[in-house]
Scaffold this active site. Sequence first.
Site, short mmCIF file in Angstrom:
data_model
loop_
_atom_site.label_atom_id
_atom_site.label_comp_id
_atom_site.label_asym_id
_atom_site.label_seq_id
_atom_site.Cartn_x
_atom_site.Cartn_y
_atom_site.Cartn_z
CG HIS A 1 -132.90 12.21 -1.65
ND1 HIS A 1 -133.79 11.65 -2.51
CD2 HIS A 1 -132.66 11.30 -0.70
CE1 HIS A 1 -134.12 10.45 -2.06
NE2 HIS A 1 -133.45 10.23 -0.95
NE ARG B 1 -134.24 7.99 -3.40
CZ ARG B 1 -132.99 7.52 -3.48
NH1 ARG B 1 -132.34 7.58 -4.63
NH2 ARG B 1 -132.40 7.00 -2.43
CD GLU C 1 -137.91 3.75 3.58
OE1 GLU C 1 -136.88 4.33 3.23
OE2 GLU C 1 -139.01 3.95 3.03
CG ASN D 1 -129.97 5.95 2.00
OD1 ASN D 1 -128.94 5.32 2.09
ND2 ASN D 1 -130.45 6.40 0.85
CG ASP D 2 -135.29 6.97 5.43
OD1 ASP D 2 -134.86 8.01 5.96
OD2 ASP D 2 -135.98 6.98 4.39
CB CYS E 1 -132.57 0.30 -2.94
SG CYS E 1 -133.74 1.05 -1.80
C1 PEP Z 1 -133.44 4.62 1.88
O1 PEP Z 1 -134.04 5.12 2.83
O2 PEP Z 1 -132.42 3.90 2.00
C2 PEP Z 1 -133.89 4.88 0.50
C3 PEP Z 1 -133.33 4.28 -0.52
O3 PEP Z 1 -134.88 5.79 0.33
P1 PEP Z 1 -134.62 7.37 0.31
O4 PEP Z 1 -133.13 7.59 0.28
O5 PEP Z 1 -135.32 7.88 -0.88
O6 PEP Z 1 -135.25 7.79 1.61
MG MG Z 2 -135.98 6.06 2.54
#
Ligand code: PEP
Ligand code: MG
Length: 592
Positions: A193, A298, A442, A465-466, A513
């Site tokens: 992050h 977030r 995710e 991302n996850d 996202c």
């Molecule tokens: C993701 O997991 O892609 C996401 C946007 O959430 P974060 O990056 O906050 O885990």
């Molecule tokens: Mg995530």
Amino acid sequence: MERLKGIGVSSGIAFGPALVAIQRTQVIRFPIAPERVARELSALERARKRSRQQLQQIRTRISELKGADLASIFDAQLLMLDDPVLVGRAADLISAERVNAEWAVQRAFDEIAAVFNDVEDPYLHERKGDLHDVAGRLRMNLRGEKGGARDLLHDLDSPCVLVADELTPSVVAQLDWTRILGFATDAGSRTYHTAILARSLGVPAVVGLHDVSQRIPAGASVIIDGDSGDVMIDPAPSDRREAEARTRLQRGRQSAPRTEGPNETTDGIRIQLHANIERTDDVAMALASGAEGIGLYRSEFLLVGGPPDLAGEDEQYEVYRHVVQNMAPRPVTIRTFDIDERQLARPLVDTALDARWFPDAGRTGHAGLRGIRFGLAQPAIFKTQLRALLRAAAHGSLRIMFPFVSSVHEVRAARALLAEARAELQARGVEAGQAAIGIMIEVPSAAFTASLLAREVDFFTIGTNDLIQYTLAVDRTDERVSDRYEPLHPAVLRLIRQVRRGAVRQGIPLAVCGEMASDPLLLRLLIGCGLTEFSMTPGALLMARRVVSETSAGEMARIAARVMTLGTVDEIEKVLVEHFGPEGGREEVKTQ
Ligand code: PEP
Ligand code: MG
């Protein structure tokens, strides 16, 4: 001149003197001037007094609710607060080493904790937990003080380049980025992050440098290249001149007017481009970048620096209302808190927040009681947030999104709590607005059951991302395996296709996202996979507009169909390179 190679995670070049900050357990060590010592000492004393008051209040409340036995835990904490080994030792460190109070408290705690660790006594181990809480409380109270990290950075004579061992998201969210030109860290990867925040702040950053914080002496001149991942220590005059020229170019580009109007591919497919934000201040940047809405707020970032139950309904309502009203009539998607419940015993949310991106021995992993699981396990905190969201929904277009969903059961349980939250508002005679309810896809189990989940909600947002980390079993924060974090892995692409089918069959909107959308080449491919809504860091929106306007969705669909038949990332990349050149179209977009 020495050149180090890391991972460039936020575009641009930064050049200036190094401020070396060693941050352990979310605390930054700052050298302070001799005349500031007295100020730090009195700040420490005020924090101790405030902590004492808070503990006494908690003690009284617990004793009324649960009896004197439980309340005695806080007697132990009150004694620790007065014990010279903690606050006294911290004061000595401030005077002797001329460091900031927050760091001194942490050092004093670490020293005592080390002694406790050496003793095999379960009672002492328990006491360590209390001591940890006391130190955390002191630090929390110090953060509210003038003289905290934010103010120390204000006192810098000239802007600098921040060099740190690690920078946790909660610290990044609190720093004054007008004084920091860029940063380089030992730890990190592209999707952690801090990197995401750097991109949204438009601050050049290089991470995953392993030992940069030890190799750069404080004050040394450094250049950070967030595109190539290069860090130059004591650069040659020619490198400096080049860096300065590129910085000027960068500034010129930043101030270039943003294009307006809807985004369409060359063959007329309408693409929605939204912004991901972490702080309410980011709304202005999102608007300036032409965001058509907020695709991901977030919300857990509003808890930074405090305990999770500190954010009351009214306080949250004001924040959400502000975002919704400022973005109106554009839609705003607010994600409910994505933090880990195991950390709730601690006074600060920061640990919970940071635990998701910085796994180490002392912290929990990423797949615990987080996201929607946290909400269901803590219905009081969850419903407080839902009530605040429903109230804010009366002021504009608000969508509520649940993170980390892994089953239909969880969605139904969350919706039941939402209905309760609505009924509670009604009983109080408070207005609640209508909000679309969606989930983040995710976790692989959610992606596999997308067609079932689509019946339960109004929209999906894929969090790549996850999704990538859990599908490929590659920790997104671990730089040792960052080369295996492959968005183009056939498994990831197949899952995305499956999610899209589930959404289309049920007729619900689908967005992406995760960071995948802010890579030009991957964005083209996602358009080819039939995706039409993307949310990304505001800094990437201009790039995305260009990519969309140059892309033929039909052509990309043909390329995507071919890609889906291929078995390896290399083969997939080869096909894309054939179409977009060796840089895959990335370079062309970046330098325009
Ligand atoms: C993701 O997991 O892609 C996401 C946007 O959430 P974060 O990056 O906050 O885990
Ligand atoms: Mg995530």
